[in-house]
Design an enzyme around this catalytic site. Sequence first.
Site, PDB file in Angstrom:
ATOM      1  CD  GLU A   4      -3.010   0.777   2.359  1.00  0.00           C
ATOM      2  OE1 GLU A   4      -2.752  -0.082   3.228  1.00  0.00           O
ATOM      3  OE2 GLU A   4      -3.961   1.567   2.451  1.00  0.00           O
TER       4      GLU A   4
HETATM    5  N1  LIG Z   1     -14.910  13.927   2.471  1.00  0.00           N
HETATM    6  C1  LIG Z   1     -14.311  13.338   3.498  1.00  0.00           C
HETATM    7  N2  LIG Z   1     -14.082  14.008   4.635  1.00  0.00           N
HETATM    8  C2  LIG Z   1     -13.467  13.419   5.669  1.00  0.00           C
HETATM    9  N3  LIG Z   1     -13.031  12.178   5.670  1.00  0.00           N
HETATM   10  C3  LIG Z   1     -13.234  11.451   4.567  1.00  0.00           C
HETATM   11  C4  LIG Z   1     -13.877  11.990   3.427  1.00  0.00           C
HETATM   12  N4  LIG Z   1     -13.927  11.020   2.473  1.00  0.00           N
HETATM   13  C5  LIG Z   1     -13.333   9.945   3.005  1.00  0.00           C
HETATM   14  N5  LIG Z   1     -12.938  10.184   4.272  1.00  0.00           N
HETATM   15  C6  LIG Z   1     -12.231   9.297   5.206  1.00  0.00           C
HETATM   16  O1  LIG Z   1     -11.017   8.895   4.610  1.00  0.00           O
HETATM   17  C7  LIG Z   1     -10.650   7.636   5.142  1.00  0.00           C
HETATM   18  C8  LIG Z   1     -10.403   6.706   3.974  1.00  0.00           C
HETATM   19  O2  LIG Z   1      -9.927   5.516   4.473  1.00  0.00           O
HETATM   20  P1  LIG Z   1     -10.059   4.140   3.686  1.00  0.00           P
HETATM   21  O3  LIG Z   1      -9.301   4.262   2.422  1.00  0.00           O
HETATM   22  O4  LIG Z   1     -11.488   3.734   3.574  1.00  0.00           O
HETATM   23  O5  LIG Z   1      -9.384   3.157   4.716  1.00  0.00           O
HETATM   24  P2  LIG Z   1      -7.993   2.349   4.709  1.00  0.00           P
HETATM   25  O6  LIG Z   1      -7.118   2.986   3.691  1.00  0.00           O
HETATM   26  O7  LIG Z   1      -7.443   2.485   6.092  1.00  0.00           O
HETATM   27  O8  LIG Z   1      -8.375   0.945   4.378  1.00  0.00           O
HETATM   28  C9  LIG Z   1     -11.792   7.183   6.036  1.00  0.00           C
HETATM   29  O9  LIG Z   1     -11.486   7.517   7.369  1.00  0.00           O
HETATM   30  C10 LIG Z   1     -12.958   8.041   5.551  1.00  0.00           C
HETATM   31  O10 LIG Z   1     -13.896   8.273   6.570  1.00  0.00           O
HETATM   32 CA   LIG Z   2      -7.119   3.922   1.672  1.00  0.00          CA
END
Ligand SMILES: Nc1ncnc2c1ncn2[C@@H]1O[C@H](COP(=O)(O)OP(=O)(O)O)[C@@H](O)[C@H]1O
Ligand SMILES: [Ca+2]
Length: 510
Positions: free
Chosen positions: A173
């Site tokens: 990643e």
């Molecule tokens: N518009 C936004 N404002 C704030 N946080 C956001 C927004 N869009 C996405 N996120 C956050 O960004 C993060 C994306 O993480 P994610 O890629 O799903 O998890 P990981 O990479 O740990 O598997 C999450 O915490 C999500 O809530």
């Molecule tokens: Ca991610």
Amino acid sequence: MLVTGTKPKMSSTRTILLILGFLSTLAVIALIAVAVTQNKPLPRNIKYGIVLDAGSSHTNLYVYEWPAEKENDTGVVKQVEVCKVEGPGISGYSHATEEAGPSLAQCLQQAKEVIPSAQHKETPVYLGATAGMRLLRLQNKSAADKVLSSVENTLRLAPFNFQGARIITGQEEGAYGWITINYLLGNFKQSGWKKLLHSLTSLSETSGALDLGGASTQITFVSKDLSLESPENQLYFRLYGKDYQVYTHSFLCYGKDQALQQKLARDLQTVESSSLLDPCFHQGYQRTINISDFFKNPCTSDKKKELPFRQLYIEGEGDYQKCRENIQTLFNKTHCPYSSCSFNGIYLPPLQGDFGAFSAFYFVMNFLNLTSEPHPLALNKVTSTIESFCARPWQEVKTAYHHIKEKYLSEYCFSGAYILSLLENGYEFTEENWQMIHFLGKIGSSDAGWTLGYMLNLTNMIPAEEPAEPPLSHGSYVGLMVLCSLVLVSVLLFAWLLFHKPKCLQKGIV
Ligand SMILES: Nc1ncnc2c1ncn2[C@@H]1O[C@H](COP(=O)(O)OP(=O)(O)O)[C@@H](O)[C@H]1O
Ligand SMILES: [Ca+2]
């Protein structure tokens, strides 16, 4: 004065000039015709690829396209579509595993519409799951396997060329995020003058990558100081004929959602009643947490505690300084078995060069208006902005930003404080090198993230060696040849005129 007997000579000269004029016109017409036919746009031979980023909070589907004949060039692959899958991330289907696959159907349909149907069969599709699935695998391996086979079944049924659905490692990643941003910034294959500038100023050629997710966070950058201290943090790449020694680390449970869970688990160790005053939420904000599931999560399970209540009532206090102190305890700086560490005894070589910070780093800082480019804001300005945002009462914030999802809005104060704590306390960015961090959402039309790097790697689109290329493009070569020929012909003509001055040009004839 007119000389008798020159009339026939004059008319023969005129004939020669006429023929020359006619031939020149013909040559010009031929040149234009050749140039037009040669440069007529060729039918575009476009290839496509699909990557699904199955994150902890949600899944995104990306469609990329590139010209088939240029696939080994840098910066030619671009994102043409992104589709956000409705509902939670695939790890959220642990209690209804068979529904994980069908949740992707709508975005797959969208991809079918974007990609010409004749190309569906040859379009590769990959799914990579990140920290949410890493956590589910730790908590319930069989549920994680079932979720993966459900998404695999759905992807196999789609008309594309299925290439695999798997949980990628934190190292991958980090590495693919670094490859993505440097590919999009054009840092791998630099033009002559850029290369020279970098060697003269000894500026770093590549940019580091900071990725903040919901469940994990990654830091990746080229480091000159990489010794063999911690081989698991070391990666080696050879791209376009150049070697890169890259440091990377992924912190599971340090994405912003899991960091909040960790913080609450710590708070729960000392609460005396079922209500908690939390400095990281706005004054007037209230939230209830179910204790029963809370400690099942691998990020909090080591803090498991028997409590005399089933629900915890959180009330916001809106105090940035207290919140920072509270968050700081998540970064254990007491032991370091290496020459230098970030936190929790993890090796970190000295920070080097620029950093692109994306995903939640960008979402949060963009909401707070703190991403100003090309001149990043000073760290003290960033701190004071977050401090005053945290101090605003919840009712006021809700009214001012009624269009923003309440889940996001209620956590921007915590997230802002967490980002500063991670960067300042965790990685030890200072007032000086803070300016090296650039918050990036997109680069050109493509989102900054790990998916593009993943696809480039799996389709072998980044060659290890620089492809052998003639020094000039075909167009410049032809142009230069035509120019040289014209110069040569003019010089010859001029020389001929000089030495065999035709009678018509001789003095006194006209
Ligand atoms: N518009 C936004 N404002 C704030 N946080 C956001 C927004 N869009 C996405 N996120 C956050 O960004 C993060 C994306 O993480 P994610 O890629 O799903 O998890 P990981 O990479 O740990 O598997 C999450 O915490 C999500 O809530
Ligand atoms: Ca991610």
